[in-house]
Design an enzyme around this catalytic site. Sequence first.
Site, mmCIF file in Angstrom:
data_model
loop_
_atom_site.group_PDB
_atom_site.id
_atom_site.type_symbol
_atom_site.label_atom_id
_atom_site.label_comp_id
_atom_site.label_asym_id
_atom_site.label_seq_id
_atom_site.Cartn_x
_atom_site.Cartn_y
_atom_site.Cartn_z
ATOM 1 N N CYS A 33 -15.149 -23.959 29.465
ATOM 2 C CA CYS A 33 -15.270 -25.032 28.468
ATOM 3 C C CYS A 33 -13.928 -25.679 28.175
ATOM 4 O O CYS A 33 -13.862 -26.740 27.573
ATOM 5 C CB CYS A 33 -15.899 -24.504 27.181
ATOM 6 S SG CYS A 33 -14.884 -23.248 26.393
ATOM 7 N N ASP A 35 -11.677 -24.593 26.166
ATOM 8 C CA ASP A 35 -11.207 -24.369 24.797
ATOM 9 C C ASP A 35 -10.068 -23.354 24.761
ATOM 10 O O ASP A 35 -10.011 -22.438 25.578
ATOM 11 C CB ASP A 35 -12.363 -23.874 23.917
ATOM 12 C CG ASP A 35 -13.399 -24.961 23.707
ATOM 13 O OD1 ASP A 35 -13.113 -26.110 24.075
ATOM 14 O OD2 ASP A 35 -14.474 -24.662 23.181
ATOM 15 N N CYS A 59 -14.496 -25.643 20.230
ATOM 16 C CA CYS A 59 -15.761 -26.006 19.613
ATOM 17 C C CYS A 59 -15.894 -25.391 18.220
ATOM 18 O O CYS A 59 -15.076 -24.566 17.798
ATOM 19 C CB CYS A 59 -16.897 -25.501 20.497
ATOM 20 S SG CYS A 59 -17.053 -23.719 20.407
ATOM 21 N N CYS A 103 -17.628 -17.929 22.900
ATOM 22 C CA CYS A 103 -16.623 -18.404 21.928
ATOM 23 C C CYS A 103 -16.101 -17.211 21.122
ATOM 24 O O CYS A 103 -14.911 -17.143 20.803
ATOM 25 C CB CYS A 103 -17.226 -19.435 21.001
ATOM 26 S SG CYS A 103 -18.313 -20.619 21.827
HETATM 27 FE FE1 FES Z 1 -15.988 -22.688 24.610
HETATM 28 FE FE2 FES Z 1 -16.915 -22.548 22.262
HETATM 29 S S1 FES Z 1 -17.670 -23.805 23.835
HETATM 30 S S2 FES Z 1 -15.121 -21.658 22.975
#
Ligand code: FES
Length: 124
Positions: A33, A35, A59, A103
């Site tokens: 993702c 992140d 997110c 996450c």
């Molecule tokens: Fe990757 Fe939440 S979508 S940390």
Amino acid sequence: MYTEKVLDHFQHPRNVGEIENASGVGTVGNAKCGDIMQIFIKVNDDDVIEDVKFKTFGCGAAVATSSMATEMIKGKKIDEALQISNSAVVEALEGLPPQKIHCSVLAEEAVKAAVDDYRSKKSK
Ligand code: FES
């Protein structure tokens, strides 16, 4: 759907920011993702986490889980903080949708990375 707890921690995240001269900093990312999460810890001579802050470029669930994780490790000994798994964080948030579990894994990894950094600095 998100629980009230998740929404609360997303809208009012606890311990946001950074600690100057932190005892340990952990930065982790999820390749899928993209992140990124960063956790700063201030540890005293008794190995107790006196202060903790986080920054998350990610997110809403990443924000909520890092907020909850910081609350859970604050005031704990580093060994106790290492025992806190991502499922404990998810439980404290009263659940996360299955596609958002990764996450919370990021939050657990960030805590571990910060403790590792603290330990490696200390052994120098
Ligand atoms: Fe990757 Fe939440 S979508 S940390």
